[in-house]
Design a protein around this motif. Structure first.
Motif, PDB file in Angstrom:
ATOM      1  N   LYS A  15       0.886  -1.304   0.068  1.00 16.15           N
ATOM      2  CA  LYS A  15      -0.103   0.075  -0.150  1.00 16.15           C
ATOM      3  C   LYS A  15       0.909   1.213   0.007  1.00 16.15           C
ATOM      4  O   LYS A  15       2.167   1.270   0.318  1.00 16.15           O
ATOM      5  N   GLN A  16       0.306   2.438  -0.727  1.00 13.64           N
ATOM      6  CA  GLN A  16       1.079   3.511  -0.507  1.00 13.64           C
ATOM      7  C   GLN A  16       0.476   4.736   0.248  1.00 13.64           C
ATOM      8  O   GLN A  16      -0.955   4.686   0.435  1.00 13.64           O
ATOM      9  N   VAL A  17       1.049   5.703   0.248  1.00 10.12           N
ATOM     10  CA  VAL A  17       0.419   7.119   0.732  1.00 10.12           C
ATOM     11  C   VAL A  17      -0.796   7.416   0.027  1.00 10.12           C
ATOM     12  O   VAL A  17      -0.923   7.371  -1.002  1.00 10.12           O
ATOM     13  N   GLY A  18      -1.862   7.850   0.867  1.00 10.36           N
ATOM     14  CA  GLY A  18      -3.203   8.107   0.145  1.00 10.36           C
ATOM     15  C   GLY A  18      -3.962   7.113  -0.093  1.00 10.36           C
ATOM     16  O   GLY A  18      -5.173   7.032  -0.064  1.00 10.36           O
ATOM     17  N   GLU A  19      -3.583   5.713  -0.098  1.00 12.95           N
ATOM     18  CA  GLU A  19      -4.446   4.550  -0.175  1.00 12.95           C
ATOM     19  C   GLU A  19      -5.076   4.366   1.077  1.00 12.95           C
ATOM     20  O   GLU A  19      -4.627   4.194   2.338  1.00 12.95           O
ATOM     21  N   GLN A  20      -6.466   3.805   1.115  1.00 15.55           N
ATOM     22  CA  GLN A  20      -7.160   3.511   2.242  1.00 15.55           C
ATOM     23  C   GLN A  20      -6.779   1.621   2.662  1.00 15.55           C
ATOM     24  O   GLN A  20      -6.596   0.949   1.558  1.00 15.55           O
ATOM     25  N   VAL A  21      -6.658   1.516   3.695  1.00 17.74           N
ATOM     26  CA  VAL A  21      -6.793   0.132   4.127  1.00 17.74           C
ATOM     27  C   VAL A  21      -7.918  -0.172   5.033  1.00 17.74           C
ATOM     28  O   VAL A  21      -8.162   0.437   5.770  1.00 17.74           O
ATOM     29  N   ASP A  36       9.298 -14.871   5.883  1.00 21.34           N
ATOM     30  CA  ASP A  36       8.801 -13.595   5.473  1.00 21.34           C
ATOM     31  C   ASP A  36       7.566 -13.357   6.358  1.00 21.34           C
ATOM     32  O   ASP A  36       6.920 -14.305   6.568  1.00 21.34           O
ATOM     33  N   ILE A  37       7.598 -12.221   6.812  1.00 13.85           N
ATOM     34  CA  ILE A  37       6.209 -11.602   7.843  1.00 13.85           C
ATOM     35  C   ILE A  37       5.510 -10.524   7.090  1.00 13.85           C
ATOM     36  O   ILE A  37       6.144  -9.651   6.687  1.00 13.85           O
ATOM     37  N   PRO A  38       4.428 -10.949   7.002  1.00 12.49           N
ATOM     38  CA  PRO A  38       3.461  -9.477   6.579  1.00 12.49           C
ATOM     39  C   PRO A  38       3.325  -8.721   7.752  1.00 12.49           C
ATOM     40  O   PRO A  38       3.216  -8.864   8.826  1.00 12.49           O
ATOM     41  N   VAL A  39       3.013  -7.394   7.269  1.00 13.96           N
ATOM     42  CA  VAL A  39       2.804  -6.345   8.412  1.00 13.96           C
ATOM     43  C   VAL A  39       1.381  -5.788   7.821  1.00 13.96           C
ATOM     44  O   VAL A  39       1.077  -5.330   6.742  1.00 13.96           O
ATOM     45  N   ASN A  40       0.588  -5.991   8.759  1.00 16.86           N
ATOM     46  CA  ASN A  40      -0.974  -5.549   8.734  1.00 16.86           C
ATOM     47  C   ASN A  40      -1.156  -4.384   9.599  1.00 16.86           C
ATOM     48  O   ASN A  40      -0.707  -4.003  10.172  1.00 16.86           O
ATOM     49  N   SER A  41      -2.225  -3.847   9.034  1.00 15.41           N
ATOM     50  CA  SER A  41      -2.842  -2.615   9.681  1.00 15.41           C
ATOM     51  C   SER A  41      -3.428  -2.704  10.758  1.00 15.41           C
ATOM     52  O   SER A  41      -4.500  -3.570  10.813  1.00 15.41           O
ATOM     53  N   PRO A  42      -3.262  -1.961  11.758  1.00 15.63           N
ATOM     54  CA  PRO A  42      -3.858  -2.242  13.052  1.00 15.63           C
ATOM     55  C   PRO A  42      -5.233  -1.581  13.194  1.00 15.63           C
ATOM     56  O   PRO A  42      -6.084  -2.161  13.875  1.00 15.63           O
ATOM     57  N   VAL A  43      -5.662  -0.709  12.198  1.00 14.47           N
ATOM     58  CA  VAL A  43      -6.937  -0.113  12.025  1.00 14.47           C
ATOM     59  C   VAL A  43      -7.205   0.156  10.639  1.00 14.47           C
ATOM     60  O   VAL A  43      -6.573   0.050   9.805  1.00 14.47           O
ATOM     61  N   ALA A  44      -8.485   0.431  10.426  1.00 17.66           N
ATOM     62  CA  ALA A  44      -9.089   1.000   9.092  1.00 17.66           C
ATOM     63  C   ALA A  44      -8.653   2.446   9.016  1.00 17.66           C
ATOM     64  O   ALA A  44      -8.783   3.296  10.026  1.00 17.66           O
ATOM     65  N   GLY A  45      -8.310   2.825   7.950  1.00 17.95           N
ATOM     66  CA  GLY A  45      -7.919   4.273   7.402  1.00 17.95           C
ATOM     67  C   GLY A  45      -7.183   4.513   6.283  1.00 17.95           C
ATOM     68  O   GLY A  45      -7.252   3.762   5.397  1.00 17.95           O
ATOM     69  N   VAL A  46      -6.506   5.688   6.284  1.00 23.43           N
ATOM     70  CA  VAL A  46      -5.645   5.859   4.880  1.00 23.43           C
ATOM     71  C   VAL A  46      -4.383   6.048   5.511  1.00 23.43           C
ATOM     72  O   VAL A  46      -3.991   6.905   6.464  1.00 23.43           O
ATOM     73  N   GLY A  70      -9.927   5.679  10.529  1.00 25.21           N
ATOM     74  CA  GLY A  70     -11.352   6.049  10.091  1.00 25.21           C
ATOM     75  C   GLY A  70     -11.380   6.710   8.878  1.00 25.21           C
ATOM     76  O   GLY A  70     -12.834   7.280   8.266  1.00 25.21           O
ATOM     77  N   ALA A  71     -10.307   7.369   8.285  1.00 23.42           N
ATOM     78  CA  ALA A  71     -10.318   8.422   7.111  1.00 23.42           C
ATOM     79  C   ALA A  71     -10.615   7.560   5.824  1.00 23.42           C
ATOM     80  O   ALA A  71     -10.735   6.200   5.623  1.00 23.42           O
ATOM     81  N   ALA A  72     -11.194   8.249   4.894  1.00 26.48           N
ATOM     82  CA  ALA A  72     -11.512   7.638   3.477  1.00 26.48           C
ATOM     83  C   ALA A  72     -10.611   8.175   2.406  1.00 26.48           C
ATOM     84  O   ALA A  72     -10.311   9.529   2.494  1.00 26.48           O
ATOM     85  N   ALA A  73     -10.221   7.271   1.556  1.00 26.49           N
ATOM     86  CA  ALA A  73      -9.505   8.037   0.458  1.00 26.49           C
ATOM     87  C   ALA A  73      -9.944   8.712  -0.650  1.00 26.49           C
ATOM     88  O   ALA A  73     -11.331   8.653  -0.635  1.00 26.49           O
ATOM     89  N   GLU A  74      -9.197   9.697  -0.891  1.00 29.79           N
ATOM     90  CA  GLU A  74     -10.035  10.875  -1.853  1.00 29.79           C
ATOM     91  C   GLU A  74     -10.172  10.157  -3.301  1.00 29.79           C
ATOM     92  O   GLU A  74      -9.231   9.506  -3.672  1.00 29.79           O
TER      93      GLU A  74
END
Length: 75
Positions: A15-21, A36-46, A70-74
């Motif tokens: 994922k890159q800057v500005g993308e929603q996860v 190999d270890i995945p890094v997951n987002s702890p919360v939903a947001g951008v 809690g943000a949404a991608a533009e």
């Protein structure tokens, strides 16, 4: 990461800057000498900022990105 692992190499950002996860969505992957270890987002947001570059050595507990919860991608 496992207790015996103290650092790894940031191999790829998925994922890159500005993308929603979503919460628990993979954002990056870290490669160690054992696994190999995945890094997951702890919360939903951008994703607002990446704090490491691909091929950087990163340590356990290091902040890798900033997220606006809690943000949404533009667009």
């Amino acid at each position: 990461m496992a207790d015996s692992i103290t650092e790894g190499t940031l191999k790829a950002w998925t994922k890159q800057v500005g993308e929603q996860v979503e919460q628990d969505e993979e954002v990056a992957s870290i490669e160690t000498d054992k696994v190999d270890i995945p890094v997951n987002s702890p919360v939903a947001g951008v994703i607002r900022e990446l704090l490491a570059k691909e091929e950087d050595t990163v340590t356990v507990g290091q902040d890798l990105f900033k997220i606006e919860e809690g943000a949404a991608a533009e667009g």
